[in-house]
Design a protein around this motif. Structure first.
Motif, short mmCIF file in Angstrom:
data_model
loop_
_atom_site.label_atom_id
_atom_site.label_comp_id
_atom_site.label_asym_id
_atom_site.label_seq_id
_atom_site.Cartn_x
_atom_site.Cartn_y
_atom_site.Cartn_z
N GLN A 109 65.53 47.30 69.04
CA GLN A 109 64.74 46.05 69.04
C GLN A 109 63.57 46.16 70.01
O GLN A 109 62.44 45.78 69.69
CB GLN A 109 65.61 44.86 69.46
CG GLN A 109 66.58 44.37 68.39
CD GLN A 109 67.48 43.26 68.92
OE1 GLN A 109 67.14 42.57 69.87
NE2 GLN A 109 68.64 43.09 68.30
N VAL A 110 63.86 46.72 71.20
CA VAL A 110 62.80 46.85 72.20
C VAL A 110 61.73 47.83 71.70
O VAL A 110 60.53 47.56 71.80
CB VAL A 110 63.39 47.32 73.55
CG1 VAL A 110 62.28 47.69 74.53
CG2 VAL A 110 64.27 46.25 74.15
N LEU A 111 62.17 48.96 71.14
CA LEU A 111 61.21 49.94 70.64
C LEU A 111 60.29 49.32 69.58
O LEU A 111 59.08 49.52 69.61
CB LEU A 111 61.96 51.16 70.06
CG LEU A 111 62.60 52.09 71.09
CD1 LEU A 111 63.44 53.16 70.42
CD2 LEU A 111 61.53 52.74 71.97
N GLU A 112 60.88 48.54 68.67
CA GLU A 112 60.08 47.85 67.65
C GLU A 112 59.06 46.92 68.32
O GLU A 112 57.88 46.92 67.98
CB GLU A 112 60.96 46.99 66.73
CG GLU A 112 62.04 47.72 65.97
CD GLU A 112 61.55 48.35 64.67
OE1 GLU A 112 60.37 48.14 64.33
OE2 GLU A 112 62.35 49.06 64.03
N ALA A 113 59.56 46.15 69.29
CA ALA A 113 58.73 45.11 69.91
C ALA A 113 57.54 45.70 70.65
O ALA A 113 56.50 45.08 70.73
CB ALA A 113 59.58 44.26 70.86
N ILE A 114 57.69 46.91 71.21
CA ILE A 114 56.56 47.49 71.95
C ILE A 114 55.80 48.50 71.10
O ILE A 114 55.02 49.30 71.61
CB ILE A 114 57.01 48.13 73.29
CG1 ILE A 114 58.04 49.24 73.06
CG2 ILE A 114 57.57 47.08 74.24
CD1 ILE A 114 58.39 50.02 74.33
N GLY A 115 56.04 48.46 69.79
CA GLY A 115 55.25 49.29 68.88
C GLY A 115 55.68 50.74 68.80
O GLY A 115 54.95 51.60 68.33
N LEU A 116 56.87 51.03 69.27
CA LEU A 116 57.38 52.40 69.18
C LEU A 116 58.52 52.47 68.16
O LEU A 116 59.44 53.28 68.28
CB LEU A 116 57.87 52.88 70.55
CG LEU A 116 56.80 53.07 71.63
CD1 LEU A 116 57.43 53.39 72.97
CD2 LEU A 116 55.82 54.17 71.24
N GLY A 117 58.46 51.60 67.15
CA GLY A 117 59.51 51.54 66.14
C GLY A 117 59.80 52.88 65.49
O GLY A 117 60.90 53.10 64.98
N GLY A 118 58.83 53.78 65.51
CA GLY A 118 59.03 55.10 64.91
C GLY A 118 60.13 55.89 65.58
O GLY A 118 60.75 56.78 64.98
N PHE A 119 60.41 55.56 66.86
CA PHE A 119 61.45 56.28 67.59
C PHE A 119 62.84 55.67 67.39
O PHE A 119 63.83 56.22 67.84
CB PHE A 119 61.14 56.32 69.08
CG PHE A 119 59.99 57.20 69.43
CD1 PHE A 119 60.15 58.58 69.46
CD2 PHE A 119 58.73 56.67 69.70
CE1 PHE A 119 59.08 59.42 69.77
CE2 PHE A 119 57.66 57.50 70.00
CZ PHE A 119 57.82 58.87 70.04
N ALA A 120 62.88 54.52 66.73
CA ALA A 120 64.17 53.86 66.52
C ALA A 120 65.07 54.77 65.70
O ALA A 120 64.65 55.41 64.74
CB ALA A 120 63.95 52.53 65.81
N THR A 121 66.34 54.82 66.10
CA THR A 121 67.28 55.70 65.43
C THR A 121 68.69 55.17 65.69
O THR A 121 68.89 54.43 66.65
CB THR A 121 67.13 57.15 65.98
OG1 THR A 121 68.06 57.99 65.33
CG2 THR A 121 67.40 57.21 67.47
N PRO A 122 69.65 55.46 64.81
CA PRO A 122 71.03 55.10 65.16
C PRO A 122 71.52 56.04 66.25
O PRO A 122 72.03 57.12 65.95
CB PRO A 122 71.79 55.29 63.85
CG PRO A 122 70.97 56.25 63.07
CD PRO A 122 69.55 56.12 63.51
N TRP A 123 71.38 55.65 67.50
CA TRP A 123 71.54 56.56 68.64
C TRP A 123 72.88 57.29 68.66
O TRP A 123 72.93 58.49 68.94
CB TRP A 123 71.35 55.80 69.96
CG TRP A 123 69.97 55.25 70.05
CD1 TRP A 123 69.55 54.02 69.66
CD2 TRP A 123 68.80 55.94 70.48
NE1 TRP A 123 68.19 53.89 69.83
CE2 TRP A 123 67.70 55.05 70.35
CE3 TRP A 123 68.56 57.23 70.99
CZ2 TRP A 123 66.40 55.40 70.70
CZ3 TRP A 123 67.27 57.57 71.35
CH2 TRP A 123 66.22 56.68 71.20
#
Lengths: 295, 270
Positions: free
Chosen positions: A139-153
């Motif tokens: 959610q944080v990554l999306e919010a700061i425009g880094l949604g590309g790094f979002a992954t099922p950790w």
């Protein structure tokens, strides 16, 4: 207590009276299991049946050719490596920064050390939730425009071990910071003064005064972090149980699976002994360094 | 001056990041289920303690809580007595083979619980103490006693020998000296021991997972693990359970921070 306090027997019994409670419990529930784990590692015992055969070094031979063991071994080293980089590297920088601050220092230090007292089980629950595909981290990554790094950790083979190591570091870095801070208090203030007079900036005085002075403390934190991270079981077991597949399998979880869940007690014991040897050696080195420091 | 404020600013951000996982968990535990669609950093708009009540009663966390509390308190209390008595013998009494006893305790600092958990379980099972709190307590004491023997030893070494001698000449027995002279001086070591052993006991999972399979006997750590396994999607319940487990140690930490910091650096090897 009815003996004459000056009698020889009384004098001999007094130390026994003081030592017995601790020694008895310690021998039965710590030393005896340690001897047992070594003994069992030479057997084919399944943990339940009365039958138990000595099979020499067969379990150890099997360890050497066991691909999963080596994966777990490698993972344990990677896991420790990541934690050491964070706890020693970032821990040192944080401590050096904290040492330069007076106002608000206690509050900041409290915030950094607080996670140390949180149970690894609670840490696991918190981070499992934060690492979910729709969890806080993404959610944080999306919010700061880094949604590309979002992954099922915790579901992705390439990052799961690092993600867990990061969570573990979050909950343990406070300990490194306070050890470094104690070390920093022992650094001679005159050295900083001299560096300032010579025109050194903050970064230079960190590089040329703080770092050399802290070398022994750094060694202590390094070995300590190493032994601590090798022993970890809770946080991995409570999040991934070594998965997905075996990408976060470490020695302790593998031992638990073999020895406690799959009834390969003797083999699990051999894995336990390998853990025992590594941790004992590292602790011995730690105590050596500490001893030299105190002299 | 600017640099100093910049430093405080950066450290302030780090401090907020460090506590944010805990804050977010508190937020979630207080949110009505309908608010879960909001981003996690939204504070609860309509605070509810239903999740706490649900977890505490239906989730069995009341039982887990008091089981954990009982084990931790007994652990801490007994540890103070046995470790300080052993350290007293090592520092104040003369007897043969002292060095071997010291080496024996030193070995304990090097044994990782994880490595010996399988035979430890077998022993406790063979004497019929699986599913009893006594089994867990004995194992806890054995696995941590070395740390505290050395903690008390290093404290006792600083007590003047003359004090011990004077009490002896006055005709006091060793136990009286231990009880009336040495222990009252050693209060700081007692506090550190109590806090640290309580904390370790409160937080442990592995031993309790193996030794307490029956639900009535479980501790918070095992209860939370089990809850997580069966109620995977119950985010609010899990958050409430986590906070229930964290609050007592966080409160202790905030009150006794100095003692904790000292104890954790001294007892770091465990």
């Amino acid at each position: 207590m009815f003996l004459d306090p000056e009698s020889k027997l009384y004098k001999q019994l007094t130390p026994v009276f003081f030592l017995l409670p601790a020694i008895a419990i310690y021998m039965v529930f710590a030393i005896y299991p340690t001897i047992s784990v070594i003994e069992y590692s030479f057997t084919d015992w399944n943990g339940i049946s009365p039958e138990r055969n000595y099979i020499g070094l067969a379990n150890y031979e099997r360890l050497f050719s066991d691909r999963i063991f080596w994966e777990a071994f490698r993972n344990t080293f990677v896991w420790s490596g990541v934690i050491i980089v964070i706890n020693v590297g970032i821990g040192l920088v944080l401590a050096a920064m904290l040492a330069r601050v007076w106002r608000a220092r206690l509050i900041i230090q409290t915030a950094i050390v607080l996670p140390v007292v949180i149970s690894p089980m609670a840490v696991a629950t918190i981070w499992r939730w934060m690492y979910q595909p729709t969890g806080v981290v993404n959610q944080v990554l999306e919010a700061i425009g880094l949604g590309g790094f979002a992954t099922p950790w915790l579901g992705s083979p390439d990052v799961v071990l690092y993600a867990l190591a990061f969570a573990h570091s979050w909950s343990t870095i406070g300990l490194s910071v306070i050890i470094f801070l104690a070390g920093l208090q022992a650094v001679d203030e005159d050295l900083y003064e001299a560096a300032r007079v010579d025109g050194a900036n903050a970064l230079q005085s960190f590089r040329f005064v703080t770092l050399p002075a802290l070398r022994p403390v750094t060694a202590v934190v390094f070995i300590l972090t190493l032994t601590q991270s090798f022993k970890v079981f809770d946080i991995v077991w409570a999040t991934t149980q070594g998965g997905p597949i075996r990408f976060s399998e470490i020695l302790s979880t593998y031992m638990y699976k073999r020895g406690a869940l799959e009834n390969e007690y003797g083999y699990g014991a051999a894995i336990g002994v390998s853990l025992l040897v590594i941790v004992s050696l590292a602790t011995l080195i730690y105590m050596q360094i500490q001893n030299r420091e105190e002299r | 001056m600017v640099a100093r404020y910049a430093l405080i600013f950066v450290l302030g951000i780090i401090a907020i990041l460090m506590v944010s996982p805990l804050i977010l968990t508190v937020f979630t535990s207080l949110k009505p289920t309908t608010e879960l669609v909001n981003p996690a950093w939204y504070p609860p708009l309509d605070v509810t303690i239903d999740h706490y009540i649900r977890v505490w009663t239906e989730g069995g966390f009341n039982r887990y809580f008091f089981n954990t509390l009982l084990i931790s308190i007994v652990d801490a209390a007994v540890m103070i007595v046995i470790a300080s008595m052993a350290a007293y013998a090592l520092v104040f009494l003369k007897f043969r083979g002292k060095i071997w006893i010291q080496i024996l305790f030193l070995i304990g600092l090097m044994i990782p619980v994880t490595a010996i958990i399988l035979p430890l379980y077998s022993i406790i099972r063979s004497i019929g103490l699986v599913n009893t709190h006594l089994g867990v307590i004995l194992a806890d004491l054995a696995l941590a006693v070395s740390v505290f023997v050395f903690m008390f030893t290093s404290y006792f070494v600083g007590i003047p020998k003359a004090l011990h001698e004077a009490a002896r000449i006055d005709g006091a027995t060793e136990f009286q000296i231990y009880r009336r002279v040495v222990m009252p001086i050693a209060v700081p070591a007692v506090v550190t021991t109590a806090l640290l052993e309580f904390l370790w006991s409160w937080n442990d999972l592995l031993l309790r997972l193996l030794l307490l399979p029956r639900d009535e006997m479980r501790t918070l750590s095992v209860g939370l693990l089990n809850f997580q396994g069966t109620m995977t999607r119950d985010v609010t319940g899990l958050s409430a359970g986590t906070i229930i487990m964290a609050v007592p140690v966080v409160v202790l930490f905030l009150f006794f921070q100095r003692h904790f910091v000292r104890g954790m650096t001294q007892g770091a090897v465990k």
